[in-house]
Structure formats: C-alpha cells, structure tokens
Design an enzyme around this catalytic site. Sequence first.
Site, short mmCIF file in Angstrom:
data_model
loop_
_atom_site.label_atom_id
_atom_site.label_comp_id
_atom_site.label_asym_id
_atom_site.label_seq_id
_atom_site.Cartn_x
_atom_site.Cartn_y
_atom_site.Cartn_z
N TYR A 121 0.36 -0.72 -0.29
CA TYR A 121 -0.64 -0.45 0.13
C TYR A 121 0.87 1.07 0.33
CZ TYR A 121 -4.86 -0.18 0.29
OH TYR A 121 -6.31 -0.34 -0.45
N GLU A 164 -0.67 4.83 -0.48
CA GLU A 164 -1.44 6.40 -1.07
C GLU A 164 -0.75 7.52 -0.63
OE1 GLU A 164 -4.29 4.69 1.37
OE2 GLU A 164 -5.97 4.22 0.30
N ASP A 216 -6.65 13.66 -24.77
CA ASP A 216 -6.19 12.02 -24.97
C ASP A 216 -5.77 11.26 -25.81
OD1 ASP A 216 -6.94 9.35 -23.82
OD2 ASP A 216 -8.97 9.82 -23.50
N THR A 218 -3.66 6.23 -22.18
CA THR A 218 -3.19 4.17 -21.15
C THR A 218 -2.47 4.12 -22.04
OG1 THR A 218 -4.01 3.80 -24.08
CG2 THR A 218 -5.91 4.08 -21.82
N LYS A 267 -1.93 0.33 -25.49
CA LYS A 267 -2.47 0.78 -26.85
C LYS A 267 -0.91 0.31 -27.40
CE LYS A 267 -6.80 2.08 -25.36
NZ LYS A 267 -7.30 3.23 -25.21
N ARG A 313 -1.95 -2.30 -18.49
CA ARG A 313 -2.99 -1.92 -18.15
C ARG A 313 -2.61 -1.27 -17.23
NH1 ARG A 313 -5.49 -4.61 -22.10
NH2 ARG A 313 -7.13 -3.13 -22.09
C1 LIG Z 1 -9.34 3.19 -24.41
C2 LIG Z 1 -9.14 4.67 -24.59
C3 LIG Z 1 -9.53 4.80 -23.36
C4 LIG Z 1 -9.93 4.07 -22.04
O1 LIG Z 1 -9.01 2.92 -21.89
P1 LIG Z 1 -8.95 1.96 -20.55
O2 LIG Z 1 -7.88 1.83 -20.02
O3 LIG Z 1 -10.25 0.51 -21.66
O4 LIG Z 1 -10.02 2.66 -19.48
C5 LIG Z 1 -9.68 5.91 -22.92
N1 LIG Z 1 -9.63 7.03 -24.26
C6 LIG Z 1 -9.24 7.37 -25.52
C7 LIG Z 1 -9.45 7.86 -26.03
C8 LIG Z 1 -9.42 5.08 -25.52
O5 LIG Z 1 -9.58 5.31 -27.16
#
Ligand SMILES: *Cc1c(COP(=O)(O)O)cnc(C)c1O
Length: 467
Positions: free
Chosen positions: A64, A66, A219, A245, A248, A254
């Site tokens: 932990y 935090e 994002d 993220t 990807k 993840r």
């Molecule tokens: C995949 C994605 C997310 C969310 O990611 P998770 O890990 O599935 O919660 C947020 N924004 C965009 C643009 C994404 O492609």
Amino acid sequence: MSVKPVDPWNTCLNTSLEQEDPEIFSIVENEKLRQWSGLELIASENFTSQAVIEANGTPLTNKYSEGLPGARYYGGNEFIDELERLCQKRALEAFGLNPEVWGVNVQPYSGSTANFAALTALIKPQDRLMGLDLPSGGHLTHGYQTQKKKISSSSIYFTSMPYQVDPTTGLIDYKRLEENAALFRPQLLICGASAYPAEWEYDTLRKIADQHSAYLMCDMAHISGLIAGNEALSPFEFCDIVTTTTHKTLRGPRAGLIFFRRDKGDDLENRVNQAVFPSCQGGPHNNTIAAIAVALKQAASPEFKQYAKQVRANALALAKALSNYGYKLATGTTVNHLILWDLKPQKLTGSKLERICDMVNITINKNSIAGDKSAVTPGGVRLGSSALTSRSLKEEDFVKIAEFLHRTVQIALAVQEKSGSKLMKDFVAALQGNEEIAQLRKEVIEFARSFPMPGFDPTKIKATVAI
Ligand SMILES: *Cc1c(COP(=O)(O)O)cnc(C)c1O
C-alpha cells in the site's frame, strides 16, 4: 541462515499456479495459444514484452502506498518511492518533456479512470465540456450520451456537447466545432480518439479553447506510442493536460497516465494529484507502475522508434491493399496505426464481418462510420497494425492479411446471399459447416503461427484445447 517450515495451511502460498490452480493455469495457457494462433487486428490492443509481464507479476502488488513519493500514508515505502519517481522521470523522457514545464501522475488504474480524474481536476460538476462524438471515433469518457441516456460518468456529472467529423471526408469539422463552441462556451475541450485515422490540428483546437478560456486536454491513448516514437504530432506544446493509456501503441501494462502543465499558474499539479488520490482512487498498483516504467524505458529507445515507424508503414500497406480491392476507407487512407473500413458499399454490417473473422481467427471489431443510419448496427470495422507489428509482421505480410480479409468478405457475401436474410442469426446459422471458412481458418492459423510471440515462448504453451 535457515528459514522455518511453512504451516500446512499455508503451503498454498508457495505453490506454482500450474500446481495450485490447474483451472486458471489452463485458461491462461489456452489464451496464449489463441493469441499465437490468430491475427490480432484490434487497434486498441498490443502484445507487451516479457519484461513488462514479469514486472507486472511481482510482489510489488503487496504494498500500500497511498499518497505520492515522500508523502505517503503508510510506512515501508522507500523502494516504492524510488519506483514511482523513476516511472515519472521515464514518462517525461519518453515524450521529450522538460520536468520544469511538465509533471506526471503515474497512478491511474486505466485510461477511463485517468480521464475521470483529469475532469475532476479541471472542472466542477455540471461544467461544460466538448469532446469528439463516439460515433465520430471519440471515446465514451469524452462526454458520451445518447438521446435517451447519459452513458458515461463524463456526461452524468458534467454537461457535454459533442463535435463531429464531416461524414463526407471523415475529418473533424473544425469550423463547425468553433461555431458550436461559440454557443456552448465549454470550460474544457477534449481532443483524442479511439477510431480516427487522421492527424489532429492541435493549434486550431488551442485557438478555439482560448476563445473561451477553456482548458485543452488531449487523450492520446491510441497514439501515445506513435507520439513517443516521433511518428505522430506531439500534443504537449498546445495542451494543458494530456492523458493516455499505457497498453495500446505504447505497449505497456494496462494502466493510465496524466501529464499536467507546471507552468500554467493555476496549480494543475496539485489539482491532478488530489483528483487521482484521494478523490478517485485509493492505493496505487505498484506492480503495474513497475511495468509502466519498463515499457516507458523501452518506448524511449531507438528500437521503439523503428517499431512506431513500422506500425504506420504496415497500416498504410493494409489500407492501400484494401483500397486496391475496391474497398472504401473513412478518410480514404490512414496516417496512424488504424483503419476505419466502411462496409456499407458491400451491404455487409460490421457485426457480420466481425463474426465471420472470428471464425477464421482474425480478430477485429465492428465500428460505426460517420454517417451510419443506425448506431446499433455499425457500418464498418476498425483495423489496427500495432499488435501484429510487435509480432514482426512487415508490409508484405499486411498485403497478405488484406487478401485474407478480402476472401472473408467474399465468403460473407455469398453466405448472406444464400441465407436469403439480413438477420444475424440466419447469417450465423448459414455459416455452420462452411468449407471455405474451414480452409481459410487453416491458412490463417498457419500464417499466424509462423510469426514470433512477444512476452512468452509459443513452443512451451501447455494448452488443454486444440486450435
Ligand atoms: C482506450 C481508451 C480509453 C480507455 O482506456 P481503458 O484503459 O479501457 O479504461 C480512453 N480514451 C481513449 C481515447 C481510448 O482509446
């Protein structure tokens, strides 16, 4: 030094997964076999490295922590502090950021939670935000709602208005965005997408945000690996906050990251850090943070730049090959890792192509195409090259994949015609026992298995199923 024996009721604590839980072990092994034996074209997926998998599976998960490095709520965090600081440093380095101008929070559990924490940091409940509409390629967390229902927490707790792509070009209609923003007066403008094969006009977005003294957030979840590899424009120069993220194109575990500007003068640093913990999350997942750090070190390497370049070259090769078969792509091409394939001219839904591709071990996902009449039956599919590029496929291999996909479409059309119905259940029934599918599946498996598998040794899989 000798160690005392384990209590009999505690022996389970030191047995291997294989011995301790054969059911879960075999699910894992079967999944490895599936990953090795198929063509993974889902644009949001990737195959992470062995080093990332190892870091993710460490006893760091026990701790932990935090709070932030040097300011924790629990003791015993000297190594965790070192870990988190190293991860932060690598995150800034991977994107070429000056630590005096940018900071980063590496604790978000995933992309969606990173985004909600970012919104919590930037705006107040009921404040107005604009993001790319989901059917235009945007993400749920950018304010998505339907006519009937507020779907995402980003529309439940905030007031959202979408902007869209022009259905004829597939490109964002910045002019209309500017006009609508003038009426809606957003406090936050969000860019970034999950299904947009074109580049972003960050300078235009900054100009529109400035017209309303709004924050600009990017994002970059889908393209962060391309940005780290200098194969896509960097949003950092123009944005106040950047989220991503890590699993990807960045090819990590993840998780999520939130970058914030330090030079803005309205304390984004504290607001973001507070929003992540305690507002939205509890203890960080330290095993994941270790794995992110490993992935970020890799992402800053010259080899990763080659990877990012190959990802784009492969996507372009696939786009060109599909176009040569006469297929229609949104925007006509791609500049990144993904392709939006419009199947409306073929009179085949995305759901049907997804289903039949599953039967031949090609994994894709149905996707709406701007201008679709129905949101329930998306008119196309999304394809991505990032995962298979990690498996060392090159342009000529993606030309072969285009051929597999073309054959799949031809089989689907013949089956749809023969079934004399447009219903999915009739389509699925008519697919049973189709010999062309069996043959194609065999070829796809053989082709897929000829490529290496990141993260694990495919010759050592102990699967309990046959694929
Ligand atoms: C995949 C994605 C997310 C969310 O990611 P998770 O890990 O599935 O919660 C947020 N924004 C965009 C643009 C994404 O492609």
